[in-house]
Design a protein around this motif. Structure first.
Motif, PDB file in Angstrom:
ATOM      1  N   GLY A 410      -6.511   4.870 -17.760  1.00  0.00           N
ATOM      2  CA  GLY A 410      -5.612   5.979 -18.069  1.00  0.00           C
ATOM      3  C   GLY A 410      -4.504   6.131 -17.055  1.00  0.00           C
ATOM      4  N   GLY A 411      -4.841   5.975 -15.762  1.00  0.00           N
ATOM      5  CA  GLY A 411      -3.817   6.080 -14.729  1.00  0.00           C
ATOM      6  C   GLY A 411      -2.761   5.003 -14.856  1.00  0.00           C
ATOM      7  N   TRP A 412      -3.192   3.770 -15.162  1.00  0.00           N
ATOM      8  CA  TRP A 412      -2.219   2.690 -15.317  1.00  0.00           C
ATOM      9  C   TRP A 412      -1.348   2.912 -16.552  1.00  0.00           C
ATOM     10  CZ3 TRP A 412      -2.093  -1.342 -19.131  1.00  0.00           C
ATOM     11  CH2 TRP A 412      -1.101  -2.291 -18.889  1.00  0.00           C
ATOM     12  N   LEU A 413      -1.969   3.360 -17.656  1.00  0.00           N
ATOM     13  CA  LEU A 413      -1.208   3.579 -18.879  1.00  0.00           C
ATOM     14  C   LEU A 413      -0.248   4.753 -18.753  1.00  0.00           C
ATOM     15  CD1 LEU A 413      -3.924   2.948 -21.636  1.00  0.00           C
ATOM     16  CD2 LEU A 413      -2.008   1.474 -20.980  1.00  0.00           C
ATOM     17  N   ILE A 414      -0.581   5.743 -17.939  1.00  0.00           N
ATOM     18  CA  ILE A 414       0.366   6.827 -17.684  1.00  0.00           C
ATOM     19  C   ILE A 414       1.623   6.268 -17.040  1.00  0.00           C
ATOM     20  CG2 ILE A 414       0.809   8.869 -16.257  1.00  0.00           C
ATOM     21  CD1 ILE A 414      -2.056   9.711 -16.701  1.00  0.00           C
ATOM     22  N   THR A 415       1.435   5.370 -16.069  1.00  0.00           N
ATOM     23  CA  THR A 415       2.577   4.744 -15.413  1.00  0.00           C
ATOM     24  C   THR A 415       3.400   3.921 -16.393  1.00  0.00           C
ATOM     25  OG1 THR A 415       1.271   4.608 -13.380  1.00  0.00           O
ATOM     26  CG2 THR A 415       3.246   3.256 -13.491  1.00  0.00           C
ATOM     27  N   LEU A 416       2.723   3.265 -17.335  1.00  0.00           N
ATOM     28  CA  LEU A 416       3.405   2.382 -18.284  1.00  0.00           C
ATOM     29  C   LEU A 416       3.995   3.126 -19.469  1.00  0.00           C
ATOM     30  CD1 LEU A 416       4.061  -0.559 -19.090  1.00  0.00           C
ATOM     31  CD2 LEU A 416       1.859  -0.617 -20.264  1.00  0.00           C
ATOM     32  N   LEU A 417       3.210   4.038 -20.055  1.00  0.00           N
ATOM     33  CA  LEU A 417       3.594   4.680 -21.315  1.00  0.00           C
ATOM     34  C   LEU A 417       3.998   6.137 -21.172  1.00  0.00           C
ATOM     35  CD1 LEU A 417       0.736   3.195 -23.533  1.00  0.00           C
ATOM     36  CD2 LEU A 417       3.083   2.358 -23.303  1.00  0.00           C
ATOM     37  N   GLY A 418       3.638   6.755 -20.062  1.00  0.00           N
ATOM     38  CA  GLY A 418       4.074   8.125 -19.842  1.00  0.00           C
ATOM     39  C   GLY A 418       2.972   9.153 -19.984  1.00  0.00           C
ATOM     40  N   ARG A 419       3.167  10.259 -19.319  1.00  0.00           N
ATOM     41  CA  ARG A 419       2.169  11.323 -19.261  1.00  0.00           C
ATOM     42  C   ARG A 419       1.896  11.941 -20.632  1.00  0.00           C
ATOM     43  NH1 ARG A 419       4.687  15.412 -15.884  1.00  0.00           N
ATOM     44  NH2 ARG A 419       4.262  13.931 -14.199  1.00  0.00           N
ATOM     45  N   MET A 420       2.946  12.255 -21.381  1.00  0.00           N
ATOM     46  CA  MET A 420       2.761  12.955 -22.640  1.00  0.00           C
ATOM     47  C   MET A 420       2.139  12.055 -23.708  1.00  0.00           C
ATOM     48  SD  MET A 420       3.488  15.900 -21.779  1.00  0.00           S
ATOM     49  CE  MET A 420       2.991  16.505 -23.370  1.00  0.00           C
ATOM     50  N   PHE A 421       2.501  10.769 -23.704  1.00  0.00           N
ATOM     51  CA  PHE A 421       1.866   9.837 -24.629  1.00  0.00           C
ATOM     52  C   PHE A 421       0.367   9.784 -24.372  1.00  0.00           C
ATOM     53  CE2 PHE A 421       0.168   5.708 -25.748  1.00  0.00           C
ATOM     54  CZ  PHE A 421       0.660   5.496 -27.030  1.00  0.00           C
ATOM     55  N   MET A 422      -0.012   9.686 -23.093  1.00  0.00           N
ATOM     56  CA  MET A 422      -1.430   9.574 -22.752  1.00  0.00           C
ATOM     57  C   MET A 422      -2.167  10.893 -22.956  1.00  0.00           C
ATOM     58  SD  MET A 422      -1.942   6.504 -22.213  1.00  0.00           S
ATOM     59  CE  MET A 422      -3.661   6.754 -21.782  1.00  0.00           C
ATOM     60  N   LEU A 423      -1.473  12.026 -22.765  1.00  0.00           N
ATOM     61  CA  LEU A 423      -2.096  13.322 -23.043  1.00  0.00           C
ATOM     62  C   LEU A 423      -2.469  13.406 -24.518  1.00  0.00           C
ATOM     63  CD1 LEU A 423      -2.697  16.127 -21.653  1.00  0.00           C
ATOM     64  CD2 LEU A 423      -0.588  16.912 -22.747  1.00  0.00           C
ATOM     65  N   THR A 424      -1.558  12.957 -25.382  1.00  0.00           N
ATOM     66  CA  THR A 424      -1.825  12.971 -26.824  1.00  0.00           C
ATOM     67  C   THR A 424      -2.911  11.973 -27.195  1.00  0.00           C
ATOM     68  OG1 THR A 424       0.518  13.545 -27.173  1.00  0.00           O
ATOM     69  CG2 THR A 424      -0.743  12.811 -29.086  1.00  0.00           C
ATOM     70  N   LEU A 425      -2.834  10.766 -26.638  1.00  0.00           N
ATOM     71  CA  LEU A 425      -3.862   9.759 -26.911  1.00  0.00           C
ATOM     72  C   LEU A 425      -5.238  10.236 -26.446  1.00  0.00           C
ATOM     73  CD1 LEU A 425      -4.614   6.898 -27.854  1.00  0.00           C
ATOM     74  CD2 LEU A 425      -4.100   6.090 -25.536  1.00  0.00           C
ATOM     75  N   GLY A 426      -5.268  10.887 -25.285  1.00  0.00           N
ATOM     76  CA  GLY A 426      -6.533  11.415 -24.771  1.00  0.00           C
ATOM     77  C   GLY A 426      -7.147  12.431 -25.724  1.00  0.00           C
ATOM     78  N   ALA A 427      -6.324  13.295 -26.305  1.00  0.00           N
ATOM     79  CA  ALA A 427      -6.835  14.273 -27.266  1.00  0.00           C
ATOM     80  C   ALA A 427      -7.383  13.588 -28.513  1.00  0.00           C
ATOM     81  CB  ALA A 427      -5.716  15.247 -27.652  1.00  0.00           C
ATOM     82  N   ILE A 428      -6.728  12.511 -28.938  1.00  0.00           N
ATOM     83  CA  ILE A 428      -7.169  11.788 -30.139  1.00  0.00           C
ATOM     84  C   ILE A 428      -8.530  11.132 -29.908  1.00  0.00           C
ATOM     85  CG2 ILE A 428      -6.672   9.836 -31.649  1.00  0.00           C
ATOM     86  CD1 ILE A 428      -3.680  10.469 -31.259  1.00  0.00           C
ATOM     87  N   VAL A 429      -8.652  10.390 -28.805  1.00  0.00           N
ATOM     88  CA  VAL A 429      -9.903   9.651 -28.577  1.00  0.00           C
ATOM     89  C   VAL A 429     -11.052  10.601 -28.237  1.00  0.00           C
ATOM     90  CG1 VAL A 429      -8.725   7.529 -27.893  1.00  0.00           C
ATOM     91  CG2 VAL A 429      -9.307   9.219 -26.146  1.00  0.00           C
TER      92      VAL A 429
END
Length: 599
Positions: A410-429
């Motif tokens: 998650g930390g690496w993907l935040i750097t790559l894809l952004g905080r808000m994208f990962m916040l949304t993905l986190g809610a989905i999974v």
């Protein structure tokens, strides 16, 4: 062209991550995260195993659960950490002056506890546990604010938030499962003295961490504080009359909350077992009321103050603050307003109507895993019939590693894809993993098939057999251990991904100037819905069964997904970095200055 851009994005993301991980702030963040996770494991987890071995009765053990209130209601004293300097240690830094002493107190409490027999010295034992938990909760407030203060373009808030979660989870593993293993071989006193010295070492090492600065001169510090409060008398600010009304209302609400908690703790510690109040009943009944009194209602009061200011009503006029008038005399109530009410006023003023969206997201984001957490062991042990050893392996060992892997990714993907994208993905999974539990409740046929298909079953059985051989036990892995481990692994993996993004987002929406108060208040709201819903959820499980509840919580998680998308749109419209492409760090290769950015 698209491939070239993607390649540049990946290289840029790896460079950002590499620079962040090599920064000394990141190293201290890992250390502080570990210091946050170790005390709860020792004061609220493995401590009960020690008490059980000492033949302490269950009713007395219930008293020790009171130390958990320090973590649940830590926001009640969070204003002190934003506005009060500790004499003699203020030179350490604005946050370290609270962090380091609290870590040393925790370490001393653990060391002294190791010299006591809980069966014969229960009074001192419980007192030390309470002191240690209070100090631990206080250091948590300071560390959360420290993370926000020291974040910069290299040691980014996203990376620091991920690192602190990794340190916390690693400490949970060390203080929990590994602590139990060490106690079997060496005894509980040895374990507690060892971890006590670990906390002392962290407290000493933390003295060398960078921090927000505090003036070395007491007079200068006091003058700066007075100057900040004097800004309340500038043209356009609300009048002292309005401020005092708001302070009185918020003060009454907070005063009631503090008195309620203190009275309950005193009654619990001094009453006989048959008259002792129930901790769970207090938490579920008064917990939401305390949050309502200290967060929700004060937020409405702060909104009223903001409206007065924006409408130009009851504000200081130019002739009242002219140059001919003497500078205002700063009063105690001004400082109290500055510490207690202004953080809320600032937050409401800055967020506006977006505050409704933010609070809704805070209330619902972790609902899918927090609301049913207290029913996990009844589900595993009672409904499914697994043994304690099976659950310990799947949840405490494999589950912790799954969270760590999720946090790292998650930390690496935040750097790559952004905080808000990962916040949304986190809610989905996080919502989706509840469907895995729905299948497990129906026998776990799909979980078993998926586990077999990817070789997970073989891995689990091999690790379980290896641990049995290592600790000289002959019990083979249970027949359904693989599907239980498979389900818990992916749920915890999702929690890791969601947790990394959530803490990063939560840290990003608070003001550095009021970081301790605002973060503590928002973090406490995260638990509100879970606390409110557990009673109804328990009845629903009794009537409808676990399968229905897991499907329902997955559907409720969709609400958090929708709110994440709405928040993402809000962030983009504000022009903030939604984090699609990692920033160019070519000019940041040099070692950055350790002085944090100003608010």
């Amino acid at each position: 062209m698209a491939q070239a851009v993607a390649g540049q994005t990946k290289r840029s993301a790896w460079k950002v991550l590499g620079l962040a991980l090599s920064n000394r702030k990141t190293g201290f963040m890992l250390l502080f995260g570990f210091a946050q996770g170790l005390p709860p494991a020792l004061f609220l987890g493995t401590l009960y195993a020690w008490l059980s071995e000492a033949d302490v009765d269950l009713e007395t053990m219930g008293v020790f659960s009171l130390v958990g209130l320090a973590y649940a209601f830590q926001f009640l004293w969070s204003p002190l950490l934003d506005r009060v300097d500790i004499p003699g240690v203020r030179r350490l830094g604005k946050r370290k002056q609270w962090i380091a002493p609290m870590q040393l107190i925790v370490g001393i409490a653990l060391v002294v506890m190791s010299t006591l027999n809980p069966a014969t010295s229960l009074g001192w034992f419980s007192l030390l546990a309470a002191i240690g938990a209070f100090a631990s909760a206080t250091q948590d407030i300071g560390i959360n604010a420290w993370r926000i203060d020291v974040a910069d373009e290299v040691a980014t808030l996203d990376i620091l938030s991920t690192i602190t979660q990794m340190g916390f989870r690693l400490a949970s593993l060390v203080g929990g499962a590994i602590g139990l293993i060490l106690a079997e071989k060496n005894g509980w006193p040895w374990v507690y003295v060892m971890f006590g010295f670990v906390m002392l070492a962290i407290g000493i090492a933390g003295l060398f961490a960078p921090d927000a600065r505090v003036s070395d001169d007491t007079a200068a510090t006091a003058a700066a504080s007075d100057a900040e409060v004097a800004e309340l008398y500038e043209v356009g600010e609300v009048t002292p009359k309005i401020r005092n009304r708001a302070l009185l209302a918020v003060g009454i609400l907070w005063g009631w909350a503090i008195i309620t908690v203190v009275v309950f703790m005193v009654r619990s510690m001094t009453s006989t077992p048959e008259l002792r109040p129930d901790v769970t009943l207090f938490t579920t009944t008064y917990g939401p009321l305390i949050v309502l009194a200290t967060i929700v209602l004060p937020a409405f009061i702060a909104a009223w103050v903001v409206k007065q200011k924006r409408d130009g009503k009851n504000v200081i006029a130019a002739h009242e603050a002219g140059a001919a008038i003497e500078p205002p005399t700063v009063t105690f109530t001004d400082h109290l307003y500055r510490a207690l009410v202004l953080p809320l006023v600032e937050f409401v003023s800055r967020m506006g109507w977006s505050l409704v969206l933010v609070l809704a997201l805070v209330l619902t984001y972790r609902i899918t895993d927090s609301v049913w957490g207290v029913f996990a062991y009844p589900f595993y042990l009672g409904e499914l019939g697994y043994t304690g050893e099976d659950v310990a392996f799947a949840s405490k060992i494999l589950g912790i590693f799954a969270i760590l892997i999720g946090l790292a990714l998650g930390g690496w993907l935040i750097t790559l894809l952004g905080r808000m994208f990962m916040l949304t993905l986190g809610a989905i999974v996080a919502a989706a993993t509840n469907l895995l539990y729905a299948d497990l409740a129906e026998g776990g046929a799909l979980m078993q098939a998926a586990s077999d298909a990817i070789g997970f079953t073989w891995l689990v059985n091999s690790v379980a057999n290896g641990l049995s051989f290592l600790f000289f036990t002959s019990a083979p892995p249970s027949e359904g251990l693989a599907r239980l481990s498979f389900t818990i692994f992916w749920e915890n993996f999702a929690i890791g991904i969601a947790g990394a993004a959530y803490i990063a987002w939560l840290s990003s929406i608070v003001a550095k100037k009021y970081a301790a108060v605002q973060f503590a208040l928002l973090a406490s709201l995260t638990l509100l819905i879970g606390t409110l819903g557990r009673g109804a959820l328990g009845e629903m499980i009794e009537v409808r069964g676990y399968t229905y509840v897991f499907i329902l919580t997955a559907l409720i998680g969709v609400i958090a997904v929708v709110l994440c998308i709405a928040e993402w749109v809000r962030v983009v419209r504000l022009g903030k970095d939604a984090g699609v492409v990692a920033p160019d760090t070519s000019e940041l290769a040099a070692e950055p200055a350790e002085t944090p950015q100003t608010a």
